[in-house]
Enzyme design. Structure first.
Site, PDB file in Angstrom:
ATOM      1  N   LYS A 197       8.908  -3.593  11.557  1.00 20.71           N
ATOM      2  CA  LYS A 197       7.741  -4.104  12.282  1.00 20.71           C
ATOM      3  C   LYS A 197       8.224  -5.158  13.278  1.00 20.71           C
ATOM      4  CE  LYS A 197       3.237  -6.359  11.687  1.00 20.71           C
ATOM      5  NZ  LYS A 197       2.280  -6.926  10.711  1.00 20.71           N
ATOM      6  N   LYS A 249       6.441   0.092  13.399  1.00 23.26           N
ATOM      7  CA  LYS A 249       5.289  -0.492  14.092  1.00 23.26           C
ATOM      8  C   LYS A 249       5.791  -1.498  15.117  1.00 23.26           C
ATOM      9  CE  LYS A 249       0.992  -3.057  13.153  1.00 23.26           C
ATOM     10  NZ  LYS A 249       0.187  -3.752  12.131  1.00 23.26           N
TER      11      LYS A 249
END
Length: 328
Positions: A197, A249
């Site tokens: 992420k 992400k």
């Protein structure tokens, strides 16, 4: 006159031929719908920066979950927006708090027909907006945060979550949550690790969606956009710690990372098409600059083509309807 020996255009001559030759497809079961619930809301609250997305009431969330199940989506990822916050995000542990109550309500609505997932992070619940507990000098305390994450995972499992999604990028979070779940008798609760992420400007509209209290940034715990090899380390650690699925992400600006992860992971790989990606397409389409529907389809296909087994996208329900209508 020399004629081409190979004519790839033969497989593009009609919609039927293109459909036959398609290498990547989107299926409703590949799609996960992110959904927000706002404590105290009496009507759904539209998000200005994300047209078509709302902060749900309990009833409207149940209806959205029921529709997601009917459309055959793979799952729904729940995010809670509490009325009150404190320095440690203690509302996340309340069995009757907004997120745990939402998990229970959605699970009662859909049963086993939809995988109910829950965001496991403190940022929505803290008055400072960070994903963890702070030290006296304002830094995020990794290990103190892990203790809260373990308890939060158990609270979500007890509310009925099929899968928890630790998204805070704390070192060791998957191992601690897995141990806490197992010790509490929730061996069957799965973990979708937000393994790679990145700290990204594209999260902007999400801050409105969860009414974020953040000042500053999350660069000390979310990944540096400059780094590629580091993502392989993060994913490897989460796999060693027991992640059942891993996530990249954001998605569209990190398709190279997604490809790398898909090639090395021995568990399913997900990618999150985040709020800024959604907002850019919606804004360009609203100005007449792009074909909205085709851009939506192309963007999700790109994520699947890069290697995502599942995609979290705010267009999940719309895409599923298009598929059922034969438009995809």
């Amino acid at each position: 006159m020399a004629f081409p020996t190979h004519r790839p255009r033969r497989l593009r001559q009609s919609a039927a031929m293109r459909r036959l030759a398609a290498e990547v497809r989107i299926h409703p079961a590949d799609l996960i719908l992110p959904a927000f619930i706002r404590e105290g809301a009496t009507d759904p609250v539209p998000l200005q920066s994300m047209p078509g997305v709302v902060q749900h009431t309990r009833d409207s969330l149940r209806a959205a979950a029921a529709e997601a199940a009917e459309l055959g989506l793979g799952g729904i990822m729940l995010f809670g927006v509490p009325e009150t916050r404190d320095a440690t995000g203690s509302a996340c542990l309340d069995p009757d708090g907004v997120l745990n109550d939402a998990i229970r309500a959605v699970k009662a609505e859909v049963g086993e027909s939809l995988v109910v997932m829950s965001d496991l992070c403190l940022d929505e619940f803290t008055d400072h907006g960070h994903c963890g507990v702070l030290t006296a000098d304002g830094a995020v305390d990794n290990d103190a945060t892990l203790e809260v994450y373990g308890r939060m995972g158990v609270a979500q499992a007890e509310a009925g979550a099929d899968m928890v999604g630790p998204s805070g990028m704390m070192d060791g979070q998957v191992a601690v949550i897995r141990q806490a779940l197992d010790d509490a008798g929730h061996q069957d609760t799965a973990i979708l690790a937000y393994a790679a992420k990145y700290s990204s400007a594209f999260y902007g509209p999400f801050r409105e969606a969860v009414d974020s209290q953040l000042t500053g940034d999350r660069k000390t715990y979310q990944m540096d956009p400059s780094n590629r090899r580091e993502a392989m380390l993060e994913v490897s650690l989460d796999l060693e710690e027991g992640a059942d699925m891993v996530m990249v992400k954001p998605a569209m600006s990190y398709l190279d990372i997604l490809r790398d992860v898909a090639e090395m992971s021995d568990v399913p790989v997900s990618a999150y098409q985040i709020s800024g990606e959604y907002a850019m397409i919606e804004a360009a389409a609203a100005n007449g600059w792009i074909d909205r529907d085709q851009a939506v389809i192309e963007s999700v296909l790109s994520i699947r083509r890069a290697g995502a087994d599942t995609v979290l996208t705010y267009w999940a329900g719309e895409l599923a309807r298009w598929i059922k209508e034969g438009r995809l």
